[in-house]
Design a protein around this motif. Structure first.
Motif, PDB file in Angstrom:
ATOM      1  N   UNK A 175       0.825  -1.205   0.000  1.00  0.00           N
ATOM      2  CA  UNK A 175       0.000   0.000   0.000  1.00  0.00           C
ATOM      3  C   UNK A 175       0.860   1.257   0.000  1.00  0.00           C
ATOM      4  N   UNK A 176       1.900   1.281   0.797  1.00  0.00           N
ATOM      5  CA  UNK A 176       2.779   2.456   0.856  1.00  0.00           C
ATOM      6  C   UNK A 176       3.589   2.604  -0.426  1.00  0.00           C
ATOM      7  N   UNK A 177       4.062   1.496  -0.969  1.00  0.00           N
ATOM      8  CA  UNK A 177       4.876   1.542  -2.185  1.00  0.00           C
ATOM      9  C   UNK A 177       4.091   2.134  -3.356  1.00  0.00           C
ATOM     10  N   UNK A 178       2.889   1.630  -3.590  1.00  0.00           N
ATOM     11  CA  UNK A 178       2.088   2.140  -4.708  1.00  0.00           C
ATOM     12  C   UNK A 178       1.530   3.532  -4.415  1.00  0.00           C
ATOM     13  N   UNK A 179       1.410   3.893  -3.143  1.00  0.00           N
ATOM     14  CA  UNK A 179       0.999   5.266  -2.832  1.00  0.00           C
ATOM     15  C   UNK A 179       2.057   6.260  -3.274  1.00  0.00           C
ATOM     16  N   UNK A 180       3.317   5.947  -3.036  1.00  0.00           N
ATOM     17  CA  UNK A 180       4.378   6.839  -3.493  1.00  0.00           C
ATOM     18  C   UNK A 180       4.455   6.884  -5.018  1.00  0.00           C
ATOM     19  N   UNK A 181       4.237   5.753  -5.686  1.00  0.00           N
ATOM     20  CA  UNK A 181       4.209   5.764  -7.149  1.00  0.00           C
ATOM     21  C   UNK A 181       3.055   6.625  -7.666  1.00  0.00           C
ATOM     22  N   UNK A 182       1.923   6.586  -6.976  1.00  0.00           N
ATOM     23  CA  UNK A 182       0.800   7.426  -7.367  1.00  0.00           C
ATOM     24  C   UNK A 182       1.162   8.911  -7.251  1.00  0.00           C
ATOM     25  N   UNK A 183       1.894   9.277  -6.195  1.00  0.00           N
ATOM     26  CA  UNK A 183       2.312  10.669  -6.042  1.00  0.00           C
ATOM     27  C   UNK A 183       3.216  11.109  -7.190  1.00  0.00           C
ATOM     28  N   UNK A 191      -0.729  18.051  -2.615  1.00  0.00           N
ATOM     29  CA  UNK A 191      -0.204  16.679  -2.600  1.00  0.00           C
ATOM     30  C   UNK A 191       1.252  16.664  -2.154  1.00  0.00           C
ATOM     31  N   UNK A 192       2.056  17.577  -2.703  1.00  0.00           N
ATOM     32  CA  UNK A 192       3.478  17.616  -2.334  1.00  0.00           C
ATOM     33  C   UNK A 192       3.644  18.070  -0.890  1.00  0.00           C
ATOM     34  N   UNK A 193       2.804  19.001  -0.458  1.00  0.00           N
ATOM     35  CA  UNK A 193       2.885  19.441   0.927  1.00  0.00           C
ATOM     36  C   UNK A 193       2.579  18.320   1.906  1.00  0.00           C
ATOM     37  N   UNK A 194       1.614  17.464   1.571  1.00  0.00           N
ATOM     38  CA  UNK A 194       1.311  16.341   2.467  1.00  0.00           C
ATOM     39  C   UNK A 194       2.462  15.339   2.491  1.00  0.00           C
ATOM     40  N   UNK A 195       3.092  15.102   1.343  1.00  0.00           N
ATOM     41  CA  UNK A 195       4.218  14.171   1.347  1.00  0.00           C
ATOM     42  C   UNK A 195       5.363  14.715   2.196  1.00  0.00           C
ATOM     43  N   UNK A 196       5.579  16.024   2.151  1.00  0.00           N
ATOM     44  CA  UNK A 196       6.591  16.594   3.026  1.00  0.00           C
ATOM     45  C   UNK A 196       6.200  16.516   4.497  1.00  0.00           C
ATOM     46  N   UNK A 197       4.899  16.621   4.791  1.00  0.00           N
ATOM     47  CA  UNK A 197       4.446  16.528   6.177  1.00  0.00           C
ATOM     48  C   UNK A 197       4.700  15.153   6.759  1.00  0.00           C
ATOM     49  N   UNK A 198       4.348  14.104   6.008  1.00  0.00           N
ATOM     50  CA  UNK A 198       4.508  12.744   6.535  1.00  0.00           C
ATOM     51  C   UNK A 198       5.976  12.333   6.580  1.00  0.00           C
ATOM     52  N   UNK A 199       6.838  13.058   5.854  1.00  0.00           N
ATOM     53  CA  UNK A 199       8.265  12.758   5.952  1.00  0.00           C
ATOM     54  C   UNK A 199       8.850  13.234   7.275  1.00  0.00           C
ATOM     55  N   UNK A 200       8.118  14.098   7.998  1.00  0.00           N
ATOM     56  CA  UNK A 200       8.590  14.589   9.295  1.00  0.00           C
ATOM     57  C   UNK A 200       7.727  14.082  10.454  1.00  0.00           C
ATOM     58  N   UNK A 203       8.855   3.960  12.589  1.00  0.00           N
ATOM     59  CA  UNK A 203       8.847   5.422  12.518  1.00  0.00           C
ATOM     60  C   UNK A 203      10.172   6.006  12.020  1.00  0.00           C
ATOM     61  N   UNK A 204      11.337   5.586  12.517  1.00  0.00           N
ATOM     62  CA  UNK A 204      12.589   6.135  11.974  1.00  0.00           C
ATOM     63  C   UNK A 204      12.784   5.847  10.489  1.00  0.00           C
ATOM     64  N   UNK A 205      12.342   4.694  10.041  1.00  0.00           N
ATOM     65  CA  UNK A 205      12.506   4.363   8.619  1.00  0.00           C
ATOM     66  C   UNK A 205      11.615   5.244   7.747  1.00  0.00           C
ATOM     67  N   UNK A 206      10.358   5.480   8.190  1.00  0.00           N
ATOM     68  CA  UNK A 206       9.414   6.257   7.380  1.00  0.00           C
ATOM     69  C   UNK A 206       9.720   7.747   7.385  1.00  0.00           C
ATOM     70  N   UNK A 207      10.584   8.214   8.280  1.00  0.00           N
ATOM     71  CA  UNK A 207      10.910   9.646   8.345  1.00  0.00           C
ATOM     72  C   UNK A 207      12.412   9.882   8.222  1.00  0.00           C
ATOM     73  N   UNK A 215      14.315  14.192   1.542  1.00  0.00           N
ATOM     74  CA  UNK A 215      14.897  14.704   0.299  1.00  0.00           C
ATOM     75  C   UNK A 215      13.958  14.483  -0.883  1.00  0.00           C
ATOM     76  N   UNK A 216      13.252  13.360  -0.871  1.00  0.00           N
ATOM     77  CA  UNK A 216      12.307  13.086  -1.966  1.00  0.00           C
ATOM     78  C   UNK A 216      11.197  14.126  -2.009  1.00  0.00           C
ATOM     79  N   UNK A 217      10.729  14.549  -0.846  1.00  0.00           N
ATOM     80  CA  UNK A 217       9.677  15.568  -0.813  1.00  0.00           C
ATOM     81  C   UNK A 217      10.171  16.896  -1.382  1.00  0.00           C
ATOM     82  N   UNK A 218      11.414  17.275  -1.082  1.00  0.00           N
ATOM     83  CA  UNK A 218      11.950  18.524  -1.627  1.00  0.00           C
ATOM     84  C   UNK A 218      12.189  18.415  -3.134  1.00  0.00           C
ATOM     85  N   UNK A 219      12.572  17.262  -3.620  1.00  0.00           N
ATOM     86  CA  UNK A 219      12.735  17.069  -5.058  1.00  0.00           C
ATOM     87  C   UNK A 219      11.392  17.191  -5.777  1.00  0.00           C
TER      88      UNK A 219
END
Length: 555
Positions: free
Chosen positions: A164-172, A317-326, A252-256, A262-266
């Motif tokens: 679910x997480x893998x394909x969610x990132x591909x969707x983004x 969408x990009x803002x939410x990805x940056x939020x969950x990265x922190x 939690x450490x792995x997901x953040x 860096x992916x969110x900033x890219x």
């Protein structure tokens, strides 16, 4: 029992004797359990570090063999729980993405068709990429949402949360690429409309063309860097959320980590490149504005509504990805996370982007058809300026020039003969009567004799000149005379009549050899050399009266 309950160790309950224990009303050998290092946990699972099975009813094993094997076992990584809120919302969103996928395919079929010859400067695949990315977004979103059903149903997290997480990132990634391709192709479409009236109005080696060449390279460089920051990694730690302490220590450490940040900033860099591409297209292909304030107003004014919507959605969408990265608590990577945040920020922007694209794709016309319409409008304006009035489309049908697509060979031959003779039928009855009274066929296939008395067309001498074009025309005239003798006779009669009409103005002027410059030709002139010899005598011209010019033919 909830997955977030404390996973505490429990002692095996007592049984009939010291080597017996009762779990779920089933007796097991305690010596065998101790030998294979099985441990009973408070959430109802029995594990030895390698295997994990459920012990509560109705999943309690029926028997334990001496070698440590259980009979009728149900593993901890099984869908035993009911569908939760996350799974229910996932099914609803998957249905919406499925409908958007159908609409995207319809738009692809509509806008991907070619109604004009393909141009080297504008490849057909350029207009289709936005719909390809739309289909990619819908497909990855549906996989992520349908797999999230098992995220709720699995007793302990395992492979479903990773998928679910893998394909969610591909969707983004696909959603951001969809927005980019839509904006980029709009600029290409504006350029195509700009140069269609005048192909040389824009240079191909100026700053504008160089920017349009390097912008896609920069965008996809940032996008692929985002892809490599996220996808090629060890995803096993994401599923380690079987009890709270494990979630804090591993998941939690792995997901953040730094790669997700860096992916969110890219991805934010990709959005900036897209916005710059839109500004670039408006600057060169829309009316220009002077001054900083007027340029901002012009940018807002000439931005299409579709891009204003999808750019804002892509920013969310990009803002939410940056939020969950922190902050891991709002992330879709967390089992039992906040469902409102996951669907409002994680799936809704991408869903709205593909729906906006699909709806505008159904409303907007095909680009080739729109270009044809613009050409017709320009031609009508030019004809109006020059005072030309074109006949309507029904004019040919009224005058018998309509070509029936179902007519046979006989009707086609009759129509060709009528065009040669210069006659038109008065109506359908005349066509029928003409076909019945005077059947028209071609000459027999067998070769005619060399000298045939039946051919009454005037003979044609072979052409002996050097002009290849005149030789081809003479050959065509000869072939027409053989195939249609009557038409050849009519043409010959028309040519003779035309010559007679031209002769009514008087005889042609005498040739140069028949007259003597400055003297009258004598009846006893024997040869041209005599005229040449007399032309040198000046006494004759002074003794003769001046020549009276009667018409322009005497000049």
């Amino acid at each position: 029992m909830s997955l977030l309950d404390a996973r505490e160790l429990l002692a095996f309950p007592g049984g009939d004797n010291a080597t017996d224990t009762v779990i779920g009303n089933v007796h097991f050998n305690l010596t065998t359990l101790d030998f294979w290092n099985y441990t009973l946990y408070s959430n109802g699972s029995l594990s030895n570090g390698s295997w994990c099975l459920l012990t509560f009813a109705p999943y309690t094993p029926s028997y334990l063999l001496p070698n440590g094997t259980f009979l009728n076992v149900t593993w901890c990584w099984s869908p035993t729980e009911p569908i939760g809120v996350r799974a229910g919302l996932g099914i609803a969103y998957a249905v919406l993405f499925g409908i958007a996928l159908i609409l995207t395919c319809v738009s692809l079929n509509k806008h991907g068709k070619l109604h004009l010859p393909a141009e080297k400067r504008f490849f057909p695949i350029g207009r289709r990429w936005q719909w390809y990315w739309g289909a990619f977004v819908c497909a990855t979103a549906m996989i992520s949402l349908l797999v999230s059903v098992d995220v709720d149903r699995y007793f302990l997290p395992e492979l479903p949360i990773i998928l679910s997480s893998f394909f969610w990132y591909l969707m983004q990634i696909g959603a951001v690429a969809l927005v980019w391709e839509a904006v980029r192709h709009w600029g290409s479409w504006m350029e195509r409309q700009f140069i269609d009236p005048d192909p040389f109005s824009l240079r191909i080696d100026d700053r504008r063309s160089k920017v349009e060449l390097y912008l896609p390279l920069l965008f996809y460089l940032l996008l692929w860097l985002n892809f490599f920051m996220i996808v090629p990694r060890n995803w096993t730690a994401i599923q380690h959320q079987r009890y709270p302490q494990q979630t804090i220590d591993e998941a939690a450490p792995t997901a953040t980590d730094a790669r997700f940040k860096a992916a969110a900033f890219l991805l934010a860099g990709c959005w900036l490149v897209t916005a710059f591409s839109l500004r670039h297209s408006i600057k060169y292909y829309c009316p220009r504005n002077r001054g900083v304030f007027n340029r901002i107003i012009g940018f807002v004014r000439y931005t299409p509504l579709r891009f204003a919507l999808i750019l804002l959605l892509a920013a969310a969408l990009i803002g939410y990805q940056g939020l969950v990265a922190f902050y891991f608590d709002y992330s879709p990577l967390k089992v039992g996370g906040l469902d409102a945040a996951i669907y409002a920020g994680g799936y809704t922007p991408a869903l709205l982007i593909v729906w906006v694209q699909a709806l505008f794709g159904l409303l907007n016309p095909n680009e080739d058809l729109e270009l044809q319409r613009q050409r017709r409008v320009r031609n009508q304006a030019l004809n109006l300026e020059m005072g030309l009035v074109l006949k309507p489309s029904w004019w040919r049908r009224v005058n018998g020039e309509h070509m029936d697509p179902n007519e046979g060979v006989r009707e086609q031959l009759m129509r060709n003969v009528r065009e040669i003779h210069g006659t038109k039928p008065a109506g359908p009855a005349a066509v029928v009567s003409e076909g019945l009274d005077e059947p028209v066929e071609m000459t027999p296939v067998s070769p005619p004799p060399l000298v045939s008395p039946r051919i009454t067309s005037p003979p044609m001498e072979p052409y002996t000149g050097r002009s290849e074009r005149r030789r081809q025309e003479r050959t065509a005239e000869l072939a027409a005379g053989l195939l249609f003798p009557e038409a050849a006779q009519t043409a010959a009669a028309t040519a003779a009549r035309r010559r007679a009409e031209l002769m009514m103005d008087g005889p042609p002027p005498p040739s140069y050899t028949d007259t003597v410059r400055g003297t009258q030709a004598t009846p006893n002139a024997q040869a041209p050399n005599v005229a040449r010899s007399l032309s040198g005598q000046s006494s004759g011209s002074t003794n003769q009266p001046p020549q009276q010019i009667r018409s322009m033919l005497d000049v």
